[in-house]
Design an enzyme around this catalytic site. Sequence first.
Site, PDB file in Angstrom:
ATOM      1  N   GLY A  72       0.803  -1.216   0.000  1.00  0.00           N
ATOM      2  CA  GLY A  72       0.000   0.000   0.000  1.00  0.00           C
ATOM      3  C   GLY A  72       0.833   1.263   0.000  1.00  0.00           C
ATOM      4  CG  LEU A 107      12.884  -8.512   1.790  1.00  0.00           C
ATOM      5  CD1 LEU A 107      11.966  -7.803   2.777  1.00  0.00           C
ATOM      6  CD2 LEU A 107      14.041  -7.606   1.396  1.00  0.00           C
ATOM      7  N   GLY A 110       9.915  -3.143   2.622  1.00  0.00           N
ATOM      8  CA  GLY A 110       9.623  -4.555   2.395  1.00  0.00           C
ATOM      9  C   GLY A 110       9.455  -5.339   3.686  1.00  0.00           C
ATOM     10  CB  SER A 168       3.148  -4.108   6.848  1.00  0.00           C
ATOM     11  OG  SER A 168       2.052  -4.532   6.061  1.00  0.00           O
ATOM     12  CB  SER A 205       5.975  -0.249  13.039  1.00  0.00           C
ATOM     13  OG  SER A 205       4.633  -0.276  13.476  1.00  0.00           O
ATOM     14  CE1 TYR A 252       5.486  -4.747  10.759  1.00  0.00           C
ATOM     15  CE2 TYR A 252       4.184  -3.468  12.313  1.00  0.00           C
ATOM     16  CZ  TYR A 252       4.917  -3.551  11.148  1.00  0.00           C
ATOM     17  OH  TYR A 252       5.090  -2.432  10.373  1.00  0.00           O
ATOM     18  CB  SER A 258       0.789   6.022   6.104  1.00  0.00           C
ATOM     19  OG  SER A 258       0.958   7.006   5.105  1.00  0.00           O
ATOM     20  NE  ARG A 284      -3.519   2.700  17.590  1.00  0.00           N
ATOM     21  CZ  ARG A 284      -2.754   2.570  16.513  1.00  0.00           C
ATOM     22  NH1 ARG A 284      -3.274   2.676  15.299  1.00  0.00           N
ATOM     23  NH2 ARG A 284      -1.460   2.338  16.637  1.00  0.00           N
TER      24      ARG A 284
END
Length: 271
Positions: A21, A59, A79, A82, A118, A143, A173, A181
């Site tokens: 995205g 990766l 990459g 997410s 993040s 994550y 984003s 939130r």
Amino acid sequence: MSHAIAIKTHRRLLLTGAAGGLGTALRPRLKHNCEVLRLSDLADVGAAQAGEEVVQADLANADQVDAMVAGCDAIVHLGGISVEAPFAAILQANIVGAYHLYEAARQHGVKRVVFASSNHVTGFYKQSETIHADHPARPDGFYGLSKAFGEDLARLYFDRHGIETACVRIGSSFPEPKDRRMLATWLSYDDLHRLITACLSTPVLGHSIVFGMSDNAVTWWDNSRARHIGFVPKDSSDVFRDAVYARTSAPDLSDPAAIYQGGAFVKAGPF
């Protein structure tokens, strides 16, 4: 789009995660920051357009990552996985993958990386708190844990090899905030581009942690430790506030998702 704020800082810029995205949103914008934009993802990013190159890479595969990085002057690394996921998947894409990326950067002399970290690195701080980059990590899942590792990895490669990294703790984003939130965490696509441009163009970056957020009135994050980067957001979630309140109910303050900054991630599976 914020093309006017782009600065052509590099000849060949690598964008990983180009099929995602944010990668899709940044693809037309980042072409204004370089002469050649190299796009990479495990998924299909489509045909290369003018001023683009496409290199498919996993990766978790060191040789493929090495080829992906070769010839690039800087890297915008989006990459990996997410969202919250089982550890085995996170390990390969986000932890082993980050190691492969920095090793390739070292081998090929790449000296500047924008690493998509993040807000989930600090997801277990409360929404009633304001934190800055010097607060210890409090990841809210595997994550977030992988992104905390990436930040430490970037620091190691800066201290040992002089590779400068901006660890951008991206909030939320999207085209507009989806819920209450996100009135605190929202980062517009144009402000994300402004932030990456600042990270690529600031004279001295070092190893820096910067929170990726627009100029929102409500915020949990203090970016004073990153003023040397020169990021000045132009957008704000405030214009969406009335609409967000109209379509959402008041938060349940006994719900961990309403207590902690990580939101629903603090109770997401798989454990």
